[in-house]
Scaffold this active site. Structure first.
Site, PDB file in Angstrom:
ATOM      1  N   PHE A 201       0.826  -1.204   0.000  1.00  0.00           N
ATOM      2  CA  PHE A 201       0.000   0.000   0.000  1.00  0.00           C
ATOM      3  C   PHE A 201       0.863   1.258   0.000  1.00  0.00           C
ATOM      4  O   PHE A 201       0.628   2.193  -0.785  1.00  0.00           O
ATOM      5  CB  PHE A 201      -0.914  -0.016   1.229  1.00  0.00           C
ATOM      6  CG  PHE A 201      -1.719   1.236   1.439  1.00  0.00           C
ATOM      7  CD1 PHE A 201      -2.978   1.367   0.880  1.00  0.00           C
ATOM      8  CD2 PHE A 201      -1.227   2.272   2.229  1.00  0.00           C
ATOM      9  CE1 PHE A 201      -3.727   2.526   1.083  1.00  0.00           C
ATOM     10  CE2 PHE A 201      -1.960   3.426   2.430  1.00  0.00           C
ATOM     11  CZ  PHE A 201      -3.212   3.541   1.853  1.00  0.00           C
ATOM     12  N   ASP A 202       1.879   1.318   0.854  1.00  0.00           N
ATOM     13  CA  ASP A 202       2.731   2.507   0.962  1.00  0.00           C
ATOM     14  C   ASP A 202       3.422   2.808  -0.360  1.00  0.00           C
ATOM     15  O   ASP A 202       3.434   3.951  -0.843  1.00  0.00           O
ATOM     16  CB  ASP A 202       3.812   2.292   2.030  1.00  0.00           C
ATOM     17  CG  ASP A 202       3.247   2.013   3.397  1.00  0.00           C
ATOM     18  OD1 ASP A 202       2.386   1.132   3.519  1.00  0.00           O
ATOM     19  OD2 ASP A 202       3.687   2.670   4.359  1.00  0.00           O
TER      20      ASP A 202
END
Length: 407
Positions: A201-202
Site C-alpha cells: 500500500f505505501d
C-alpha cells in the site's frame, strides 16, 4: 509578469474548537501487549511537543486476542484516542479506512512498535501543515539516519528500494518505513486509485504521488528494529513483487489517470524569472558538460583527420571553428532552452567570441609547446585538451550571459 505558481494552502493555524489538525493512525493486529504502552507514549509526546490539536486512531485489523478491549479502554482513558474496528486484515485496508473517515487535514501513521524515534514526528508533518509538501516519509536510508537492525533486514530494505528505482523509477528513498504522513485533500484523490490492501500500500501510494507531480518530503529518522516483529518477510517480499508487476503494467498501459492527477494535484509551473536572473544552474552545467564532451570528441577527431594534410595550427583552426558553431547551436537549444530565430545572430556572435578566445588559448598552448620541445602526438593532444577545458569554462560563462540577456 503573471505568477502561475499556485502553492498548496496551509492548514488553518487556529482550527475550530474540538477539531484535530493531525490524526495519527496506529494499525494493529493482535497487539494486546504493546498497544497500551505505545498509545500512552505517543499521547504523552504529542501533548508535550505538538502545538496543534491532535487525534490518535487505533485501527484494529480484525484482531482475535484482547486488542479490541485494550483499544476501547484507551479511548475511555484518553479523550484524544479513537478506535476503528475492521472485519478484515490488511495494513493498507486499515489505513485507507481510517484516513478516509478522518476529518483532520493532516493524516499520519506509525507502527505500534514505535521503532521510529517520535522526535521526528513534528518535522514529518510540519511541511504538510504549512503547505510546503504533500506527503512526508521517514527514511532510514539517509546518511544522517541512525538505524539499529540486523544485516538481513538492511540488505532486503536497500535491495527493495533499489528495485523500485529500477522498475518504477521511484525517486523516494525508503518506501517501507512505517512512519508516513499525507495531506487529507491529497489522500482523498489518491486513495481510490490504490488497489493494494497490505504492505505494498505505501509503495503504491508513493509512486502515484510522484507520478502526479506531488512533493514528497523525506525526514531522516532514528530507528531501532523490533526483534519481535511479526512480518513474514518471504510472503511480504512475494506480495511486493506482484505489486510492482501490477503497478508497472498499469503505468505502461496507461490504465491510471496520471495526466488528470497531475493537472488536478500537481504543482503549477514556477513563475518566469526576472530579467537578468539565470535559472537552473546545476541542470545547465550538466547539459553543458554533455555537449562539451561531444564537442571535444568531435574536435579531436577533426584535428587528427586534418593534422596530416594541413599541419597542427591550420588543423586546430578548422576543427575549433566547426565544433564552435555546432557547440553554440547545441547549447542554445539543449542547455539554455532557447529556440526560434530570435537573437540567434547575437548568440552565434557570442559563440564566435568564445571561439576566438579558445583559439588563442589552444594556439598559444601549441605554439609554446612547439617552441620549447619537439612533442609527440600524445603530448600534443594532452596540451590541447587542457587548453580546451579552460576555454570551455570561459565559453559557458559567455554563453550563459548571452542566452539570459533580455534587452
Amino acid at each position: 509578469m503573471t505568477d502561475t505558481y499556485a502553492p498548496r494552502a496551509a492548514v488553518q493555524a487556529r482550527p475550530a474548537a474540538g477539531s484535530a489538525v493531525l490524526d495519527v493512525v496506529v494499525p494493529v493486529y493482535n497487539e494486546e501487549a504493546d498497544l497500551g504502552p505505545c498509545v500512552r507514549r505517543l499521547h504523552a509526546h504529542l501533548t508535550a511537543h505538538f502545538p496543534y490539536p491532535f487525534r490518535i486512531t487505533v485501527a484494529d485489523n480484525a484482531s482475535v486476542d484482547g486488542t479490541p478491549a485494550v483499544a476501547r479502554a484507551l479511548a475511555d482513558e484518553l479523550p484524544e484516542v479513537g478506535v476503528l474496528r475492521l472485519d478484515e486484515k490488511g495494513r493498507g485496508r486499515a489505513l485507507r479506512a481510517a484516513w478516509s473517515a478522518s476529518p483532520a487535514p493532516v493524516l499520519a501513521y506509525m507502527d505500534v512498535d514505535l521503532s521510529t524515534d517520535l522526535a521526528a514526528l513534528l518535522p514529518l508533518v510540519a511541511p504538510l501543515i504549512s503547505g510546503h509538501s504533500d506527503l512526508a516519509i521517514g527514511t532510514r536510508l539517509a546518511r544522517t539516519s541512525r538505524v539499529v537492525r540486523g544485516a538481513k533486514r538492511e540488505v532486503i530494505s536497500r535491495g527493495y528500494n533499489l528495485l523500485l528505482r529500477g522498475a518504477l523509477a521511484a525517486r523516494f528513498s525508503d518506501a517501507q518505513c512505517g512512519f508516513k504522513a499525507i495531506r487529507a485533500d491529497v489522500a482523498a484523490e489518491l486513495l481510490p486509485l490504490v488497489r493494494d490492501t497490505g504492505w505494498f500500500f505505501d509503495t503504491e501510494l508513493l509512486v502515484l504521488a510522484q507520478r502526479a507531480g506531488l512533493r514528497i518530503h523525506e525526514v531522516p529518522v532514528d530507528w531501532v528494529d523490533d526483534p519481535d516483529s511479526r512480518v513474514d518477510i518471504v510472503a511480504t517480499a512475494l506480495a511486493d513483487l506482484r505489486g510492482i508487476g501490477r503497478l508497472g503494467r498499469a503505468l505502461v498501459t496507461g490504465a491510471l489517470p496520471l495526466a488528470q492527477l497531475r493537472a488536478q494535484l500537481g504543482r503549477g509551473p514556477l513563475p518566469a524569472p526576472p530579467a537578468q536572473v539565470p535559472i537552473g544552474l546545476p541542470r545547465q552545467l550538466a547539459r553543458f558538460a554533455a555537449v562539451g564532451v561531444a564537442s571535444t570528441l568531435a574536435y579531436l577527431l577533426l584535428f587528427l583527420a586534418a593534422r596530416g594534410p594541413l599541419g597542427a595550427q591550420p588543423a586546430n583552426l578548422l576543427a575549433l571553428l566547426l565544433t564552435a558553431v555546432a557547440n553554440t547551436a547545441a547549447n542554445r537549444r539543449l542547455t539554455f532552452g532557447v529556440s526560434g530565430r530570435r537573437h540567434v545572430g547575437r548568440h552565434h556572435l557570442q559563440g564566435l567570441l568564445a571561439f576566438a578566445l579558445g583559439l588563442a588559448l589552444t594556439s598559444g598552448s601549441l605554439a609554446t609547446l612547439h617552441a620549447t620541445t619537439t612533442p609527440n602526438r600524445a603530448l600534443e593532444l594532452t596540451v590541447l585538451v587542457t587548453a580546451n577545458l579552460a576555454a570551455t569554462a570561459l565559453r559557458f560563462l559567455l554563453l550563459r550571459l548571452a542566452m539570459h540577456h533580455r534587452p
